[in-house]
Write a protein that holds these residues in place. Structure first.
Motif, PDB file in Angstrom:
ATOM      1  N   ILE A 252       1.620   5.502   0.690  1.00 27.09           N
ATOM      2  CA  ILE A 252       1.258   6.729   1.407  1.00 27.09           C
ATOM      3  C   ILE A 252       2.046   7.882   0.801  1.00 27.09           C
ATOM      4  O   ILE A 252       3.009   7.672   0.072  1.00 27.09           O
TER       5      ILE A 252
ATOM      6  N   ARG B 241      -1.091  19.862   8.455  1.00 28.20           N
ATOM      7  CA  ARG B 241      -2.356  20.011   9.172  1.00 28.20           C
ATOM      8  C   ARG B 241      -3.246  18.786   9.025  1.00 28.20           C
ATOM      9  O   ARG B 241      -3.148  18.053   8.035  1.00 28.20           O
ATOM     10  N   TYR B 242      -4.108  18.599  10.009  1.00 28.24           N
ATOM     11  CA  TYR B 242      -5.135  17.566   9.915  1.00 28.24           C
ATOM     12  C   TYR B 242      -6.340  18.167   9.234  1.00 28.24           C
ATOM     13  O   TYR B 242      -6.779  19.258   9.576  1.00 28.24           O
ATOM     14  N   VAL B 243      -6.860  17.442   8.271  1.00 24.88           N
ATOM     15  CA  VAL B 243      -8.060  17.938   7.606  1.00 24.88           C
ATOM     16  C   VAL B 243      -9.160  16.895   7.803  1.00 24.88           C
ATOM     17  O   VAL B 243      -8.933  15.700   7.589  1.00 24.88           O
ATOM     18  N   PRO B 244     -10.319  17.317   8.299  1.00 20.98           N
ATOM     19  CA  PRO B 244     -11.355  16.326   8.608  1.00 20.98           C
ATOM     20  C   PRO B 244     -11.787  15.540   7.360  1.00 20.98           C
ATOM     21  O   PRO B 244     -11.785  16.080   6.246  1.00 20.98           O
ATOM     22  N   VAL B 245     -12.144  14.290   7.585  1.00 24.60           N
ATOM     23  CA  VAL B 245     -12.487  13.398   6.476  1.00 24.60           C
ATOM     24  C   VAL B 245     -13.693  13.931   5.696  1.00 24.60           C
ATOM     25  O   VAL B 245     -13.789  13.733   4.491  1.00 24.60           O
ATOM     26  N   SER B 246     -14.585  14.631   6.373  1.00 27.21           N
ATOM     27  CA  SER B 246     -15.753  15.181   5.647  1.00 27.21           C
ATOM     28  C   SER B 246     -15.291  16.140   4.555  1.00 27.21           C
ATOM     29  O   SER B 246     -15.882  16.201   3.481  1.00 27.21           O
ATOM     30  N   ARG B 247     -14.213  16.881   4.825  1.00 21.43           N
ATOM     31  CA  ARG B 247     -13.705  17.809   3.800  1.00 21.43           C
ATOM     32  C   ARG B 247     -13.043  17.038   2.664  1.00 21.43           C
ATOM     33  O   ARG B 247     -13.142  17.435   1.497  1.00 21.43           O
ATOM     34  N   ILE B 248     -12.370  15.938   3.009  1.00 21.22           N
ATOM     35  CA  ILE B 248     -11.755  15.111   1.961  1.00 21.22           C
ATOM     36  C   ILE B 248     -12.851  14.499   1.087  1.00 21.22           C
ATOM     37  O   ILE B 248     -12.758  14.468  -0.140  1.00 21.22           O
ATOM     38  N   ARG B 249     -13.915  14.046   1.751  1.00 20.68           N
ATOM     39  CA  ARG B 249     -15.035  13.457   0.996  1.00 20.68           C
ATOM     40  C   ARG B 249     -15.693  14.494   0.095  1.00 20.68           C
ATOM     41  O   ARG B 249     -16.107  14.190  -1.032  1.00 20.68           O
TER      42      ARG B 249
ATOM     43  N   SER C 100       0.871  -1.165   0.000  1.00 20.63           N
ATOM     44  CA  SER C 100       0.000   0.000   0.000  1.00 20.63           C
ATOM     45  C   SER C 100       0.917   1.228   0.000  1.00 20.63           C
ATOM     46  O   SER C 100       2.091   1.135   0.341  1.00 20.63           O
TER      47      SER C 100
END
Lengths: 404, 256
Positions: B34, B187-195, B32
């Motif tokens: 990254i 930075r951490y970006v919330p998964v909802s924003r990635i989606r 996999s």
């Protein structure tokens, strides 16, 4: 100047009100029972009462930037005591955390790593998904991997992240496999396809991550035929029982204590070896305080010959949380920095005060949390932390005992 | 300012790395991937510049190793344009990668090209200087921070040297920088924003001619290093291994 626009704090509280989690936070009467009940309330800049007050006053940003935001460990005490039935734990805190992250505020670094682990690998520990079934290597009972050999089973056991990977938990996991087999139920697991259920993500306010896990788990579960799901993790139980149905994903689910307690008459004759121990039981917050399953774990313990069950002063709905819920499992450094102490340290002292030599638990987080706490508080060797499954398996004489 | 960020996927070391039957390359069939860590820092540095001084951030990536997920995350973090460069199968070697990336980057008219200073499968860190050479631009690497200079035609960069020495350098634009670390952790970006980015982001594709780069170095053999004779390999149960480690630490006087 008069402004007719509702401050954005109020808008957020209205959103929580419409989410279906309890009554509207706008109905808060500022009684302060939540703050007084919270095990970390005195260390919080904004305990729940003040969170609501500040949000209503339009000071939402102040709240979102406060370390308080990442201090709730989801023990549910405030939610259950609130006279206005406001769902602070399941409703308010996740909504605030979600909003903070949507605004680009960063959660504590230790938590980011956990989020990323779940997103990338489907487990909280950041382990290879391919090693998820390694706990079953050389086990003396058959572990049916339903992802490879689908067939109807009575029990689809969702093993969980800590039980699959964490070395201390694996002995418990293996013992549970033996117990299920000894009870003659047909059971299987999802093997390397299993993924985190995601309760912790929802409580962290990582709604998007939770939603994506719900979607993936639905696909996995809908492809199987089973009587009931059984989980070792009470957080997973809570999520499958309460949050999954909101996405239309409804599955019968039992925490293992309930599942075994229903079969106690079948189990009793199998408990052949006495376990000479004075045991006190720690009620976990999800199955205990939130869902009211207090007597099932105690019935299991009392069925074991030799076990003397004693109660801590704080038990059942007044039990002190281990500090691991709501993301607390991955926030110890943040909580100690801002709260001054770990709740698990307090809890093992309470357990030792009963004179018990064994602290029985039924949540996968607690073995690690309480064993660490016993070391820190000088109770190592005097207070043994054992999962109920280990005590049952010992009495049923089911092979290896995990190191304690 | 137009900033180009180069993103590379690398094998995720969470899975054991195996040498394939040829004995000269890795078996990546089940690997996999990254994002390369220092490329992630390069992106963070670009986004920080965009936020503080205004910039247009274009991410350019060779299309291999499940790069899409990384690119959606980049879009969610604030990248304005995403350009994918199709490449056949596995990751090209650095010489070829530099040639392909240069061809894709050339028409973008960039002031600043940020590249991770190295990758765990490319510790030599040659990609960024090769790219600079292909583009005919100056290069400076091991950078831990970038600020625009007042003159508008250069940037001030912070370069790390061994022995806890930092240097401030002035670099005329356009230039290529090898980023060791951004001024803050990615930075951490919330998964909802990635989606959301998955639904709204359009990738551009920039097909480039596969370059005829004659490799100057070829791999003769890949193999796991043999344990040195001085290493003591511990075996046994967790308890036995832990006890042995504790005993060794005591013998060496590292703990009492």
């Amino acid at each position: 100047m008069i402004t007719l626009e509702a401050p954005k704090g109020v808008e957020l509280l209205e959103k929580v009100a419409k989410s279906g989690e309890g009554q509207s936070p706008l109905g808060c009467m500022q009684c302060g029972l939540c703050a007084a009940s919270c095990p970390l309330g005195e260390a919080m800049e904004f305990p729940p009462r003040k969170l609501i007050l500040q949000a209503m006053a339009g000071n939402l940003d102040k709240v979102l930037q406060s370390p308080t935001l990442w201090m709730c460990v989801a023990c549910y005490t405030c939610s259950l005591r609130c006279p206005r039935d406001i769902e602070l734990t399941d409703g308010l805190w996740p909504a605030l955390r979600d909003r903070a992250m949507q605004q680009g505020l960063q959660p504590p670094a230790e938590l980011q790593e956990t989020f990323e682990n779940i997103f990338k690998y489907g487990n909280t520990l950041g382990k290879s998904p391919r090693q998820r079934l390694d706990w079953a290597k050389d086990l003396d009972v058959r572990v049916l991997d339903l992802s490879k050999e689908p067939r109807p089973v009575d029990v689809l056991w969702l093993v969980g992240c800590y039980p699959s990977y964490y070395p201390r938990n694996r002995g418990v996991t293996r013992a549970f496999a033996r117990i299920l087999t000894a009870l003659g139920v047909s059971w299987g697991v999802l093997g390397t396809k299993e993924k985190a259920i995601g309760e912790c993500d929802r409580m962290f306010g990582e709604e998007g991550l939770f939603e994506s896990l719900v979607e993936e788990n639905r696909k996995l579960l809908d492809a199987q035929q089973f009587g009931t799901l059984v989980v070792l993790d009470p957080h997973a139980f809570r999520a499958l029982q309460n949050y999954y149905p909101r996405f239309g994903a409804w599955y019968p689910v039992q925490h293992y204590t309930t599942f075994l307690a229903e079969r106690i008459e079948q189990i009793k004759p199998l408990l052949i070896k006495p376990v000479e121990a004075t045991v006190t039981y720690h009620d976990n917050c999800c199955a205990g305080r939130r869902c009211g399953y207090y007597e099932q774990p105690r019935a299991l313990l009392q069925a074991i010959p030799g076990v003397k069950l004693v109660e801590m002063a704080r038990n059942r709905d007044n039990a002190l949380c281990c500090g691991g819920g709501g993301g607390g499992m991955w926030l110890d450094a943040h909580i100690v920095a801002h709260g001054g102490r770990r709740l698990s340290d307090d809890r093992v002292r309470q357990a030792a005060d009963t004179g018990a030599d064994t602290l029985a638990v039924s949540c996968p987080y607690e073995l690690a949390r309480f064993e660490d706490a016993a070391k820190v508080t000088g109770l190592e060797g005097r207070l043994h932390v054992r999962d109920i499954i280990e005590l049952l398996a010992q009495s049923m004489d089911l092979g290896e005992r995990s190191v304690s | 300012m137009n900033i180009v960020v180069v993103i590379r996927q690398v094998p995720d070391l969470i899975e054991p790395i195996e040498v394939d039957s040829s004995g000269t390359s890795l078996d990546l069939g089940t690997a996999s991937f990254i994002v390369n860590e220092s490329d992630d820092h390069a992106l963070e540095q670009a986004i920080l510049l965009k936020e503080s001084h205004g910039a247009k951030v274009t991410v350019v990536a060779l299309d291999f190793g499940d790069v899409d997920n990384t690119l959606y995350a980049a879009a969610a973090k604030g990248a304005d344009r995403i350009v994918k460069v199709p490449c056949d199968g596995d990751a090209p070697r650095p010489e070829a990668a530099a040639a392909m990336l240069a061809e894709a980057i050339q028409p973008l008219g960039s002031d600043l090209v940020l590249v991770g200073v190295q990758a765990h499968n490319e510790l030599d860190g040659v990609l960024a200087p090769l790219l600079a050479s292909q583009l005919g631009l100056p290069y400076v690497g091991v950078i831990r921070g970038v600020k625009p200079a007042a003159d508008g035609g250069s940037v001030v960069v912070f370069k790390e040297f061994p022995g806890a020495v930092m240097a401030q350098l002035s670099v005329r634009l356009p230039a290529v920088l090898g980023i060791l670390g951004a001024e803050q952790a990615p930075r951490y970006v919330p998964v909802s924003r990635i989606r959301a980015a998955m639904k709204s982001t359009q990738f551009e594709e920039q097909t480039v001619a596969a370059p005829a780069v004659e490799p100057q170095v070829t791999i003769r053999r890949l193999y796991p290093p043999a344990p040195a004779a001085r290493a003591e390999m511990l075996s046994g149960s967790e308890t036995e291994v832990a006890a042995r480690i504790a005993a060794i630490l005591r013998e060496k006087g590292l703990v009492k």
